[in-house]
Scaffold this active site. Structure first.
Site, PDB file in Angstrom:
ATOM      1  N   TRP A 129      43.819  10.228  14.569  1.00 48.29           N
ATOM      2  CA  TRP A 129      45.130   9.858  15.140  1.00 48.29           C
ATOM      3  C   TRP A 129      45.731  11.091  15.819  1.00 48.29           C
ATOM      4  CZ3 TRP A 129      50.218  10.437  12.276  1.00 48.29           C
ATOM      5  CH2 TRP A 129      51.275   9.901  13.031  1.00 48.29           C
ATOM      6  N   ASP A 210      44.820   9.086   4.249  1.00 51.79           N
ATOM      7  CA  ASP A 210      45.977   8.562   4.976  1.00 51.79           C
ATOM      8  C   ASP A 210      45.788   7.050   5.047  1.00 51.79           C
ATOM      9  OD1 ASP A 210      48.070   7.995   6.640  1.00 51.79           O
ATOM     10  OD2 ASP A 210      47.283   9.053   8.393  1.00 51.79           O
ATOM     11  N   ALA A 212      47.633   3.780   6.306  1.00 49.56           N
ATOM     12  CA  ALA A 212      48.793   3.314   7.072  1.00 49.56           C
ATOM     13  C   ALA A 212      48.682   1.839   7.461  1.00 49.56           C
ATOM     14  CB  ALA A 212      48.949   4.176   8.324  1.00 49.56           C
ATOM     15  N   LYS A 245      53.565  -0.214   9.235  1.00 44.67           N
ATOM     16  CA  LYS A 245      52.823  -1.370   9.738  1.00 44.67           C
ATOM     17  C   LYS A 245      52.766  -2.492   8.716  1.00 44.67           C
ATOM     18  CE  LYS A 245      51.610   1.760  12.851  1.00 44.67           C
ATOM     19  NZ  LYS A 245      51.737   3.207  12.837  1.00 44.67           N
TER      20      LYS A 245
HETATM   21  C1  LMR Z   1      50.038   4.811  16.840  1.00 48.09           C
HETATM   22  O1  LMR Z   1      49.004   5.371  16.479  1.00 48.09           O
HETATM   23  O2  LMR Z   1      50.185   4.358  17.984  1.00 48.09           O
HETATM   24  C2  LMR Z   1      51.166   4.660  15.847  1.00 48.09           C
HETATM   25  O3  LMR Z   1      50.806   5.178  14.629  1.00 48.09           O
HETATM   26  C3  LMR Z   1      52.457   5.144  16.361  1.00 48.09           C
HETATM   27  C4  LMR Z   1      52.572   6.641  16.414  1.00 48.09           C
HETATM   28  O4  LMR Z   1      53.518   7.161  15.826  1.00 48.09           O
HETATM   29  O5  LMR Z   1      51.742   7.296  17.031  1.00 48.09           O
END
Ligand code: LMR
Length: 395
Positions: A129, A210, A212, A245
């Site tokens: 991420w 993590d 989410a 989420k």
């Molecule tokens: C994403 O990956 O788009 C979400 O988790 C929102 C973010 O905060 O980046």
């Protein structure tokens, strides 16, 4: 003094929201930032959360500070949601604090690692991420990547990952996505989790999970099978859980950091450390989202309602995955995209170039992350054909 600092480019994911909002094309499609959307493109407040909010409004009679740990029923509720049935939970070996979102939980965890005497390196999947790296490295932690996703197979290359893990030692922390890997949608198998537990014990590294998207993959319980296995088979681990989420609480910044320890005494010490870290950064977490999740998890009819709605959301995303693949086939694209149906959660990598991503945006007003990550939940039955045809055109 302040004029020394230059303007920065927009955040790669959050910047997409502004760009999309400013686009006047009526056919525009937002596959950018990872929020769940319904068929009409709206991100709804979950019904159980809505009812919990009404209940909370009637019962809340003060806005005084909450305890440093956060809302107690929230913290215990999330501990059970993620770690139910584990010895660490039964034995009270998990220290935990409510945090401002999953990001807050990750950051407090990173700050805790920074308090250790050892020279810590935290390993993230390649790719991970986009915000993991700034969020964790700005706590002063060194970051390196381990191989994860293989674009040739659109799946996890576990052999390559394992080869890297086999070189790690007791100063290393390995960040893992509990389920629904962001950005690839390619998840570890249960056998991979078993192998990671073995490696962690052999090499001495500590996992940092993590999580989410619990419930948005295969189900609330199924999505934490790997995490619970790991918990049962290693002494120590960190877990950052987000309610953005799974409870649709994005803007309420509701998350929880859990630290599994070897002993109850260690857990007591770590509890004081994480509360101290929170106090030094933001004093205490916002309470509101925690109260709502507490009500949802601990009120049987609200919990039932939430579980049903979350399962419906997961089913919708799965059917959009299937719909996209069949429209891609119907568009006559000579490339196999069937991996999209095997991936989990809200994201998949289309595996197209940055130029093709830019062209999708310029020519068709279809927005996605530069890596070609799409938020599958941003599709709907009316846009599937449009997106498939646009893809054909840029390919
Ligand atoms: C994403 O990956 O788009 C979400 O988790 C929102 C973010 O905060 O980046």
């Amino acid at each position: 003094m302040l004029d020394q600092l230059q303007a920065l480019p927009a955040d790669p994911l959050l910047g997409l929201i502004t760009a999309y909002n400013e686009d006047t094309n009526p056919d525009k499609v937002d596959l950018g930032v990872g929020v769940y959307r319904d068929e009409s493109g709206h991100t709804p407040i979950m019904k159980a959360i809505h009812l919990a909010a009404e209940k909370h409004l009637q019962s809340e009679d003060s806005k005084t500070y909450i305890a440093p740990v956060g809302v107690p029923g929230f913290v215990s509720g999330i501990k059970s949601l993620v770690m139910d049935g584990t010895s660490a939970l039964k034995d009270n070996r998990i220290a935990a604090v409510q945090a401002p979102g999953g990001c807050g939980a990750l950051r407090v965890g990173a700050e805790l690692l920074n308090r250790l005497k050892d020279d810590i390196t935290l390993w993230v999947s390649d790719p991970t991420w986009a915000n993991h790296i700034p969020l964790i490295s700005s706590a002063g932690i060194k970051i390196k990547t381990y191989p994860y996703f293989d674009p040739a197979t659109n799946a996890v290359n576990y052999d390559a990952m394992d080869k890297q893990l086999a070189e790690l030692g007791s100063n290393d922390i390995v960040l893992l996505h509990g389920c629904c890997h962001n950005p690839t949608g390619a998840d570890l198998s249960f056998e991979n989790w078993q192998s990671i537990a073995q490696r962690a014990n052999k090499q001495g590294f500590v996992p940092f999970v993590d999580i989410a998207y619990q419930g948005l993959g295969d189900g609330i319980e199924e999505d934490v099978k790997g995490v619970r296995y790991l918990s049962e088979n290693v002494d120590e681990m960190l877990i950052a859980s987000s309610c953005s989420k799974s409870f649709g609480l994005y803007r309420e910044r509701t998350g929880c950091l859990m630290i599994q320890n070897k002993t109850v005494e260690n857990a007591r010490a770590i509890q004081t450390q994480i509360q101290d870290i929170a106090r030094a950064i933001y004093s205490m977490s916002p309470a509101y989202g925690g109260y709502l999740v507490d009500l949802v998890l601990n009120t049987p009819d609200l919990r039932q309602m939430w579980e049903t709605e979350l399962a419906e959301m997961a089913t919708r995303v799965k059917s959009l995955r299937e719909g996209l693949v069949s429209h891609i086939q119907a568009a006559g694209i000579d490339r196999d995209f069937s991996f999209i149906t095997q991936q989990k959660g809200m994201f998949s990598f289309l595996g197209i170039s940055k130029d093709q991503v830019d062209q999708m945006r310029k020519d068709f007003s279809i927005y996605m992350a530069g890596s070609s990550r799409i938020n599958v939940a941003g599709l709907n039955t009316n846009t599937l054909e449009y997106v498939a045809n646009a893809l054909k055109s840029v390919l």
